[in-house]
Design a protein around this motif. Structure first.
Motif, PDB file in Angstrom:
ATOM      1  N   ASP A  32      -3.854  -9.067 -13.190  1.00 57.64           N
ATOM      2  CA  ASP A  32      -3.276  -7.888 -12.057  1.00 57.64           C
ATOM      3  C   ASP A  32      -4.591  -7.680 -11.416  1.00 57.64           C
ATOM      4  O   ASP A  32      -4.547  -7.454 -10.261  1.00 57.64           O
ATOM      5  CB  ASP A  32      -2.733  -6.924 -13.136  1.00 57.64           C
ATOM      6  N   PHE A  33      -5.808  -7.546 -11.809  1.00 62.22           N
ATOM      7  CA  PHE A  33      -6.804  -6.988 -11.110  1.00 62.22           C
ATOM      8  C   PHE A  33      -7.075  -8.275 -10.012  1.00 62.22           C
ATOM      9  O   PHE A  33      -7.689  -7.922  -8.857  1.00 62.22           O
ATOM     10  CB  PHE A  33      -8.021  -6.971 -12.056  1.00 62.22           C
ATOM     11  N   GLU A  34      -7.221  -9.555 -10.716  1.00 58.71           N
ATOM     12  CA  GLU A  34      -7.303 -10.589  -9.685  1.00 58.71           C
ATOM     13  C   GLU A  34      -6.486 -10.571  -8.325  1.00 58.71           C
ATOM     14  O   GLU A  34      -6.547 -10.884  -7.188  1.00 58.71           O
ATOM     15  CB  GLU A  34      -7.595 -11.764 -10.196  1.00 58.71           C
ATOM     16  N   GLY A  35      -5.140 -10.336  -8.980  1.00 57.18           N
ATOM     17  CA  GLY A  35      -3.987 -10.218  -7.845  1.00 57.18           C
ATOM     18  C   GLY A  35      -4.049  -9.217  -6.895  1.00 57.18           C
ATOM     19  O   GLY A  35      -4.110  -9.350  -5.760  1.00 57.18           O
ATOM     20  N   GLN A  36      -4.542  -8.059  -7.433  1.00 62.01           N
ATOM     21  CA  GLN A  36      -4.929  -6.878  -6.582  1.00 62.01           C
ATOM     22  C   GLN A  36      -6.084  -7.123  -5.702  1.00 62.01           C
ATOM     23  O   GLN A  36      -6.018  -6.687  -4.424  1.00 62.01           O
ATOM     24  CB  GLN A  36      -5.128  -5.819  -7.345  1.00 62.01           C
ATOM     25  N   LEU A  37      -7.237  -7.837  -6.253  1.00 60.62           N
ATOM     26  CA  LEU A  37      -8.137  -8.214  -5.298  1.00 60.62           C
ATOM     27  C   LEU A  37      -7.827  -9.330  -4.228  1.00 60.62           C
ATOM     28  O   LEU A  37      -8.342  -8.865  -3.100  1.00 60.62           O
ATOM     29  CB  LEU A  37      -9.372  -8.681  -6.385  1.00 60.62           C
ATOM     30  N   ARG A  38      -7.024 -10.094  -4.567  1.00 61.36           N
ATOM     31  CA  ARG A  38      -6.643 -11.036  -3.560  1.00 61.36           C
ATOM     32  C   ARG A  38      -5.821 -10.310  -2.538  1.00 61.36           C
ATOM     33  O   ARG A  38      -5.902 -10.626  -1.281  1.00 61.36           O
ATOM     34  CB  ARG A  38      -5.863 -12.120  -4.130  1.00 61.36           C
ATOM     35  N   GLU A  39      -4.959  -9.689  -2.901  1.00 56.66           N
ATOM     36  CA  GLU A  39      -4.051  -8.734  -1.949  1.00 56.66           C
ATOM     37  C   GLU A  39      -4.962  -7.675  -0.996  1.00 56.66           C
ATOM     38  O   GLU A  39      -4.748  -7.588   0.071  1.00 56.66           O
ATOM     39  CB  GLU A  39      -3.316  -8.022  -2.792  1.00 56.66           C
ATOM     40  N   ALA A  40      -5.987  -7.205  -1.699  1.00 53.53           N
ATOM     41  CA  ALA A  40      -6.987  -6.494  -0.840  1.00 53.53           C
ATOM     42  C   ALA A  40      -7.564  -7.207   0.054  1.00 53.53           C
ATOM     43  O   ALA A  40      -7.790  -6.901   1.132  1.00 53.53           O
ATOM     44  CB  ALA A  40      -7.870  -5.637  -2.107  1.00 53.53           C
ATOM     45  N   GLN A  41      -8.054  -8.332  -0.190  1.00 55.43           N
ATOM     46  CA  GLN A  41      -8.871  -9.270   0.520  1.00 55.43           C
ATOM     47  C   GLN A  41      -8.133  -9.764   1.553  1.00 55.43           C
ATOM     48  O   GLN A  41      -8.508  -9.791   2.962  1.00 55.43           O
ATOM     49  CB  GLN A  41      -9.372 -10.446  -0.190  1.00 55.43           C
ATOM     50  N   GLN A  42      -6.817 -10.100   1.579  1.00 59.49           N
ATOM     51  CA  GLN A  42      -5.793 -10.313   2.545  1.00 59.49           C
ATOM     52  C   GLN A  42      -5.516  -9.269   3.606  1.00 59.49           C
ATOM     53  O   GLN A  42      -5.604  -9.563   4.669  1.00 59.49           O
ATOM     54  CB  GLN A  42      -4.630 -10.870   1.824  1.00 59.49           C
ATOM     55  N   GLN A  43      -5.378  -7.831   2.935  1.00 54.30           N
ATOM     56  CA  GLN A  43      -5.294  -6.993   3.886  1.00 54.30           C
ATOM     57  C   GLN A  43      -6.391  -6.925   4.697  1.00 54.30           C
ATOM     58  O   GLN A  43      -6.393  -6.534   5.752  1.00 54.30           O
ATOM     59  CB  GLN A  43      -4.553  -5.655   3.119  1.00 54.30           C
ATOM     60  N   LEU A  44      -7.514  -6.950   4.173  1.00 53.91           N
ATOM     61  CA  LEU A  44      -8.975  -6.740   4.734  1.00 53.91           C
ATOM     62  C   LEU A  44      -9.144  -7.675   5.859  1.00 53.91           C
ATOM     63  O   LEU A  44      -9.590  -7.459   7.122  1.00 53.91           O
ATOM     64  CB  LEU A  44     -10.180  -6.972   3.941  1.00 53.91           C
ATOM     65  N   GLU A  45      -8.450  -9.055   5.738  1.00 53.85           N
ATOM     66  CA  GLU A  45      -8.661 -10.075   6.834  1.00 53.85           C
ATOM     67  C   GLU A  45      -7.430  -9.836   7.713  1.00 53.85           C
ATOM     68  O   GLU A  45      -7.861  -9.850   9.035  1.00 53.85           O
ATOM     69  CB  GLU A  45      -8.083 -11.578   6.062  1.00 53.85           C
ATOM     70  N   VAL A  46      -6.404  -9.134   7.450  1.00 54.63           N
ATOM     71  CA  VAL A  46      -5.593  -8.809   8.533  1.00 54.63           C
ATOM     72  C   VAL A  46      -6.073  -7.746   9.551  1.00 54.63           C
ATOM     73  O   VAL A  46      -5.879  -7.878  10.540  1.00 54.63           O
ATOM     74  CB  VAL A  46      -4.176  -8.305   7.696  1.00 54.63           C
ATOM     75  N   LEU A  47      -6.596  -6.791   8.604  1.00 56.44           N
ATOM     76  CA  LEU A  47      -7.211  -5.703   9.475  1.00 56.44           C
ATOM     77  C   LEU A  47      -8.451  -6.163  10.220  1.00 56.44           C
ATOM     78  O   LEU A  47      -8.678  -5.696  11.533  1.00 56.44           O
ATOM     79  CB  LEU A  47      -7.723  -4.583   8.572  1.00 56.44           C
ATOM     80  N   GLN A  48      -9.015  -7.053   9.789  1.00 55.09           N
ATOM     81  CA  GLN A  48     -10.335  -7.618  10.798  1.00 55.09           C
ATOM     82  C   GLN A  48      -9.736  -8.365  11.742  1.00 55.09           C
ATOM     83  O   GLN A  48     -10.076  -8.295  12.938  1.00 55.09           O
ATOM     84  CB  GLN A  48     -11.155  -8.700   9.717  1.00 55.09           C
ATOM     85  N   HIS A  49      -8.540  -9.053  11.609  1.00 47.33           N
ATOM     86  CA  HIS A  49      -7.954  -9.804  12.780  1.00 47.33           C
ATOM     87  C   HIS A  49      -7.368  -8.964  13.647  1.00 47.33           C
ATOM     88  O   HIS A  49      -7.779  -9.220  15.024  1.00 47.33           O
ATOM     89  CB  HIS A  49      -6.922 -10.994  12.418  1.00 47.33           C
TER      90      HIS A  49
END
Length: 207
Positions: A32-49
């Motif tokens: 669950d933590f790794e999934g949340q971390l990946r999701e947060a990273q994806q959201q961060l990438e979206v925000l960066q884009h």
């Protein structure tokens, strides 16, 4: 004795089950933590884009505003220059047309004077009409020269001033040695011949 053995086995089974439960819980929590971390990273990438897109749009808008300011500045400058030039050209064209009209009228007047003067033939004047013919011829010259000098004064400050030759520099006064004196001298020189011819003609007629 058997009861104690069974109790210990039960405890071992219980511990084993608890250990397995903890491992499963830990594994599930890690996933669950790794999934949340990946999701947060994806959201961060979206925000960066999205941030990069916003920055690009801002740069494009700044460039458009700069070009708009360049256009407005150039529009004002070239409008003033064109307006001033159009006004100057209109004034120049008006003066040119006026000068052309004046030149055409002057040419017609000069051509008329030239035709009349060239038709004057002093040798054909009768002796008794010599004084009157001479007065008319000299008056004709005076009128032509007066209009010529008037035209010179009118066009002296314009483009057509050179069309009048050296006289365009200003009015001149005709001296007694001018055209009038030459005309009188021609009459005086040819008068004896004219009288002789008339006398001979009269003698032939009365014979």
């Amino acid at each position: 004795m058997a009861a104690g053995t069974e109790h210990r086995q039960y405890l071992r089974v219980k511990e084993t089950q608890m250990s397995l439960s903890e491992e499963q819980y830990g594994s599930q929590a890690g996933e669950d933590f790794e999934g949340q971390l990946r999701e947060a990273q994806q959201q961060l990438e979206v925000l960066q884009h999205q941030r990069e897109q916003l920055e690009q749009q801002k740069c494009e808008m700044d460039e458009l505003n700069r070009r708009k300011e360049d256009f407005l500045s150039g529009q004002i400058e070239i409008t003033e220059r064109l307006s001033t030039s159009v006004t100057s050209i209109d004034r120049e064209l008006f003066e040119l047309r006026q000068e052309l009209e004046d030149l055409e009228q002057t040419r017609q007047s000069f051509a008329a004077h030239l035709t009349r003067i060239e038709k004057v033939e002093p040798e054909g004047w009768q002796r008794d009409a010599l004084d009157g013919e001479l007065n008319r011829a000299l008056a004709m010259l005076d009128q032509a020269e007066e209009e010529f000098e008037s035209a010179v004064a009118h066009f002296s400050g314009g483009r057509a001033g050179s069309a009048f030759g050296s006289s365009a520099s200003g009015p001149r006064t005709r001296s007694s040695d001018g055209f009038r004196a030459n005309l009188k001298a021609g009459f005086a020189y040819n008068l004896p011949l004219l009288l002789l011819g008339i006398t001979a003609l009269l003698i032939m007629l009365y014979r």
